[in-house]
Scaffold this active site. Structure first.
Site, short mmCIF file in Angstrom:
data_model
loop_
_atom_site.label_atom_id
_atom_site.label_comp_id
_atom_site.label_asym_id
_atom_site.label_seq_id
_atom_site.Cartn_x
_atom_site.Cartn_y
_atom_site.Cartn_z
CB CYS A 134 -0.94 -0.11 1.18
SG CYS A 134 -0.21 -0.78 2.75
CG HIS A 266 -1.07 4.01 3.73
ND1 HIS A 266 -1.57 3.78 4.92
CD2 HIS A 266 -0.13 3.04 3.52
CE1 HIS A 266 -1.65 2.51 5.34
NE2 HIS A 266 -0.66 2.01 4.26
N1 LIG Z 1 -4.80 -3.53 4.45
C1 LIG Z 1 -3.97 -2.91 3.40
O1 LIG Z 1 -4.16 -1.59 3.39
C2 LIG Z 1 -3.35 -3.81 2.46
C3 LIG Z 1 -2.98 -3.13 1.40
C4 LIG Z 1 -1.89 -3.76 0.25
C5 LIG Z 1 -1.78 -5.15 0.62
N2 LIG Z 1 -2.54 -5.93 1.42
C6 LIG Z 1 -2.54 -7.31 1.44
O2 LIG Z 1 -3.74 -7.63 1.35
C7 LIG Z 1 -4.10 -9.04 2.20
C8 LIG Z 1 -5.35 -8.85 2.76
O3 LIG Z 1 -5.38 -7.78 3.70
P1 LIG Z 1 -6.69 -7.34 4.49
O4 LIG Z 1 -6.07 -6.00 5.25
O5 LIG Z 1 -7.82 -7.45 3.84
O6 LIG Z 1 -6.37 -8.31 5.73
P2 LIG Z 1 -7.91 -9.07 6.62
O7 LIG Z 1 -8.78 -7.84 6.91
O8 LIG Z 1 -7.13 -9.59 8.02
O9 LIG Z 1 -8.56 -10.16 5.62
C9 LIG Z 1 -7.97 -11.18 5.47
C10 LIG Z 1 -8.95 -12.02 4.52
O10 LIG Z 1 -8.29 -13.30 4.22
C11 LIG Z 1 -9.00 -14.43 4.53
N3 LIG Z 1 -8.22 -15.50 5.25
C12 LIG Z 1 -7.47 -15.63 6.32
N4 LIG Z 1 -6.91 -16.83 6.34
C13 LIG Z 1 -7.59 -17.69 5.50
C14 LIG Z 1 -7.34 -18.99 5.31
N5 LIG Z 1 -6.56 -19.72 5.91
N6 LIG Z 1 -8.05 -19.17 3.84
C15 LIG Z 1 -8.74 -18.59 3.26
N7 LIG Z 1 -8.81 -17.07 3.67
C16 LIG Z 1 -8.31 -16.68 4.78
C17 LIG Z 1 -9.78 -13.96 5.69
O11 LIG Z 1 -10.95 -14.74 5.89
P3 LIG Z 1 -11.83 -14.80 7.26
O12 LIG Z 1 -12.75 -13.38 7.38
O13 LIG Z 1 -12.55 -15.95 7.05
O14 LIG Z 1 -10.74 -14.69 8.42
C18 LIG Z 1 -10.27 -12.21 5.19
O15 LIG Z 1 -11.25 -12.58 4.14
C19 LIG Z 1 -2.76 -9.03 3.00
O16 LIG Z 1 -1.78 -9.95 2.23
C20 LIG Z 1 -2.19 -7.84 3.11
O17 LIG Z 1 -0.85 -7.60 3.34
C21 LIG Z 1 -3.21 -4.96 2.41
#
Ligand SMILES: NC(=O)c1ccc[n+]([C@@H]2O[C@H](COP(=O)([O-])OP(=O)(O)OC[C@H]3O[C@@H](n4cnc5c(N)ncnc54)[C@H](OP(=O)(O)O)[C@@H]3O)[C@@H](O)[C@H]2O)c1
Length: 363
Positions: A134, A266
């Site tokens: 991000c 950000h």
């Molecule tokens: N947040 C940001 O600003 C941002 C920016 C760029 C990249 N990212 C990347 O994008 C990804 C998601 O980030 P996020 O912030 O959305 O995280 P998050 O809010 O924690 O969401 C994670 C997602 O992954 C799912 N998940 C977790 N464990 C799983 C498993 N074993 N099998 C299948 N699905 C699973 C969760 O499902 P459940 O609800 O069922 O747990 C949820 O849908 C990460 O890799 C992060 O580094 C995030």
């Protein structure tokens, strides 16, 4: 007629996934079936996309068949989950667009920002395309445009990162909101050493200390350099990803990533040194005409981007553009972008839509 491709959204219940479902509802509908997946914890209930209720399907050893027949799979899950399942989806024939850090270092996985290096998505030996982190995504459209004009020689960036960018985005938001509840109405909190820490208590969620009423000069994990006192993984990412996207492996970049008590959005202060002398006038012209960038730069009138103003919007907003005080080849400027939109969901979706467009005639 060519059938529309099937899209899987893996991680549909997360912070990025929830924004993705909104975007799919509002973007031009290039998809046939849209399949939603999350962990087995979330399977069963429905989520809304394109105005329809879709059941959330489980991803896991017993549920591999949920990835059958997928043309494009958006992976919006933690890094370890992407590392395990993205190759499975690719082996089943999907082109994976991964928003995690699992493949960003892999030379056989292109790292793509459509405004800067869209062509890189065409060559994908592993069937996977990575979307940057991000913080890189907040600054790269503006830096890429200025690089094309002046040739960037060195970058010094300080990122003020929001709570929802803390890896597990939803957990970060929940923790910040809980902390804000604990300090609200707290009289003179913030006037004595440790008083905020005591009010918030031990449980600071994904943050290494209280974020409410505070600033934390650390995000991510200890980077490759080692433990405390050196670069964090977030800082190394900004350097490594920016170098890859600009195609300049030796570019000098100093990064500091700081977590601030902002829910989403950000901000990045950038000091960019160029090969050639620069003028603010020409930089303004370049930024004002760059895709994905909006210039808001009249500080005397109070016009500059802030995270509170840009949250929920797509572009990278740039302001405070000025020539460096002591260097005619350098510019200082300030960028804000929604880390869940351009910083994650939007960039991944733009790449997925580019891939879907390339399918026309192939399917
Ligand atoms: N947040 C940001 O600003 C941002 C920016 C760029 C990249 N990212 C990347 O994008 C990804 C998601 O980030 P996020 O912030 O959305 O995280 P998050 O809010 O924690 O969401 C994670 C997602 O992954 C799912 N998940 C977790 N464990 C799983 C498993 N074993 N099998 C299948 N699905 C699973 C969760 O499902 P459940 O609800 O069922 O747990 C949820 O849908 C990460 O890799 C992060 O580094 C995030």
């Amino acid at each position: 007629m060519t059938p529309k491709p099937t899209l899987a959204v893996v991680g549909a219940t997360g912070a990025v996934g929830s924004v993705m479902l909104q975007m799919l509802t509002h973007h031009a509908d290039v998809w046939g079936e849209i399949r939603l997946l999350a962990s087995p914890r979330s399977a069963g209930p429905k989520a809304s996309v394109r105005g329809e209720e879709c059941e959330i399907l489980a991803l896991g050893e017993e549920y591999e068949h949920h990835l059958d027949g997928v043309d494009v799979a958006l992976f919006l899950v933690p890094e370890a989950v992407a590392a395990r399942w993205a190759p499975v989806a690719a082996a089943k024939g999907a082109v994976v667009v991964d928003a995690s850090g699992a493949f960003r270092h892999d030379a056989d996985v292109p790292l793509v920002v459509p405004e800067v290096n869209a062509h890189a998505a065409l060559v994908r030996p592993r069937g996977i395309v990575a979307s940057p982190g991000c913080t890189t995504l907040a600054l790269i459209a503006a830096v890429g445009a200025l690089h094309a004009e002046f040739g960037v020689a060195e970058l010094v960036v300080t990122a003020q990162q929001a709570a929802s960018g803390a890896g597990a985005g939803q957990a970060g938001v929940d923790a910040l909101r809980a902390q804000l509840g604990l300090v609200a109405g707290g009289g003179d909190l913030g006037t004595h050493p440790g008083d905020v820490r005591r009010a918030v208590g031990e449980n600071t969620g994904p943050f290494p200390g209280p974020l409410a009423l505070n600033v934390l000069p650390w995000s991510g994990t200890a980077g490759e350099d080692g433990a405390a006192g050196v670069h964090s993984s977030e800082e190394e990412r900004v350097r490594d990803e920016t170098r890859r996207i600009l195609g300049n492996p030796g570019l000098r970049i100093a990064a500091t990533c700081v977590r601030v008590p902002v829910v989403t959005g950000h901000s990045v202060s950038v000091h960019a040194r160029f090969e050639h002398p620069v003028t603010v006038g020409r930089a303004h012209e370049v930024l004002a005409t760059s895709p994905g960038v909006v210039l808001v730069d009249d500080p005397a009138a109070g016009d500059f981007p802030t995270p509170a103003d840009v949250v929920g919007t797509d572009p990278a907003w740039v302001g405070r553009v000025r020539r460096s005080m002591d260097d005619e080849r350098a510019l200082d400027f300030f960028v804000c972008a929604d880390n869940l939109r351009k910083g994650a969901a939007l960039n991944a979706l733009q790449v997925a839509e580019q891939i879907a467009a390339s399918f026309v005639g192939d399917m």
